[in-house]
Design a protein around this motif. Structure first.
Motif, PDB file in Angstrom:
ATOM      1  N   VAL A 144     -25.950 -24.476  73.478  1.00 15.12           N
ATOM      2  CA  VAL A 144     -24.717 -25.278  73.428  1.00 15.12           C
ATOM      3  C   VAL A 144     -24.956 -26.546  72.617  1.00 15.12           C
ATOM      4  CG1 VAL A 144     -23.112 -26.665  74.807  1.00 15.12           C
ATOM      5  CG2 VAL A 144     -23.788 -24.391  75.588  1.00 15.12           C
TER       6      VAL A 144
ATOM      7  N   ILE B 153     -18.807 -23.194  73.538  1.00 19.72           N
ATOM      8  CA  ILE B 153     -18.068 -23.063  74.799  1.00 19.72           C
ATOM      9  C   ILE B 153     -18.446 -21.766  75.500  1.00 19.72           C
ATOM     10  CG2 ILE B 153     -15.755 -22.725  75.765  1.00 19.72           C
ATOM     11  CD1 ILE B 153     -14.775 -24.722  73.589  1.00 19.72           C
ATOM     12  N   VAL B 154     -18.559 -20.681  74.743  1.00 19.19           N
ATOM     13  CA  VAL B 154     -18.961 -19.398  75.327  1.00 19.19           C
ATOM     14  C   VAL B 154     -20.369 -19.498  75.918  1.00 19.19           C
ATOM     15  CG1 VAL B 154     -19.520 -16.991  74.771  1.00 19.19           C
ATOM     16  CG2 VAL B 154     -17.435 -18.028  73.867  1.00 19.19           C
ATOM     17  N   LEU B 155     -21.284 -20.130  75.184  1.00 21.81           N
ATOM     18  CA  LEU B 155     -22.639 -20.316  75.697  1.00 21.81           C
ATOM     19  C   LEU B 155     -22.644 -21.198  76.944  1.00 21.81           C
ATOM     20  CD1 LEU B 155     -24.652 -20.840  72.393  1.00 21.81           C
ATOM     21  CD2 LEU B 155     -24.743 -18.862  73.916  1.00 21.81           C
TER      22      LEU B 155
ATOM     23  N   LEU C  14     -16.445 -22.949  69.397  1.00 24.21           N
ATOM     24  CA  LEU C  14     -16.073 -21.814  70.243  1.00 24.21           C
ATOM     25  C   LEU C  14     -17.320 -21.126  70.794  1.00 24.21           C
ATOM     26  CD1 LEU C  14     -13.901 -19.979  71.413  1.00 24.21           C
ATOM     27  CD2 LEU C  14     -14.047 -18.608  69.328  1.00 24.21           C
ATOM     28  N   MET C  15     -18.314 -20.927  69.955  1.00 25.99           N
ATOM     29  CA  MET C  15     -19.562 -20.318  70.415  1.00 25.99           C
ATOM     30  C   MET C  15     -20.249 -21.213  71.435  1.00 25.99           C
ATOM     31  SD  MET C  15     -21.591 -17.852  70.534  1.00 25.99           S
ATOM     32  CE  MET C  15     -21.556 -16.747  69.169  1.00 25.99           C
TER      33      MET C  15
ATOM     34  N   LEU D 282     -20.229 -21.471  79.161  1.00 19.79           N
ATOM     35  CA  LEU D 282     -19.737 -20.667  80.280  1.00 19.79           C
ATOM     36  C   LEU D 282     -20.818 -19.712  80.789  1.00 19.79           C
ATOM     37  CD1 LEU D 282     -16.115 -19.865  79.070  1.00 19.79           C
ATOM     38  CD2 LEU D 282     -16.806 -21.435  80.884  1.00 19.79           C
ATOM     39  N   ALA D 283     -21.558 -19.125  79.857  1.00 22.33           N
ATOM     40  CA  ALA D 283     -22.648 -18.239  80.257  1.00 22.33           C
ATOM     41  C   ALA D 283     -23.732 -19.022  81.016  1.00 22.33           C
ATOM     42  CB  ALA D 283     -23.240 -17.549  79.039  1.00 22.33           C
TER      43      ALA D 283
END
Length: 58
Positions: A27, A39-41, A36-37, A43-44
């Motif tokens: 992140v 944010i995805v990381l 966006l990536m 959340l993971a």
């Protein structure tokens, strides 16, 4: 002591926390370029940290 080749329950929780830390590093590294990536990381990372807490508590 667990038989050779098995993973203890504590080790699984520690590995989940390590995964969360690795993802948080991702992140940090991607925040300026690909939000966006990041944010995805993030959340993971939250899922991995939550799973580690649930593993230790449960």
């Amino acid at each position: 002591m667990a038989p050779y080749g098995t993973v203890s329950n504590e080790m699984i929780g520690i590995l989940l926390l390590a995964l969360a830390g690795f993802l948080i590093g991702g992140v940090y590294a991607t925040w300026k370029s690909v939000k966006l990536m990041a944010i995805v990381l993030g959340l993971a990372a939250l899922v991995a940290a939550g799973a580690a807490v649930a593993w230790f508590v449960g």
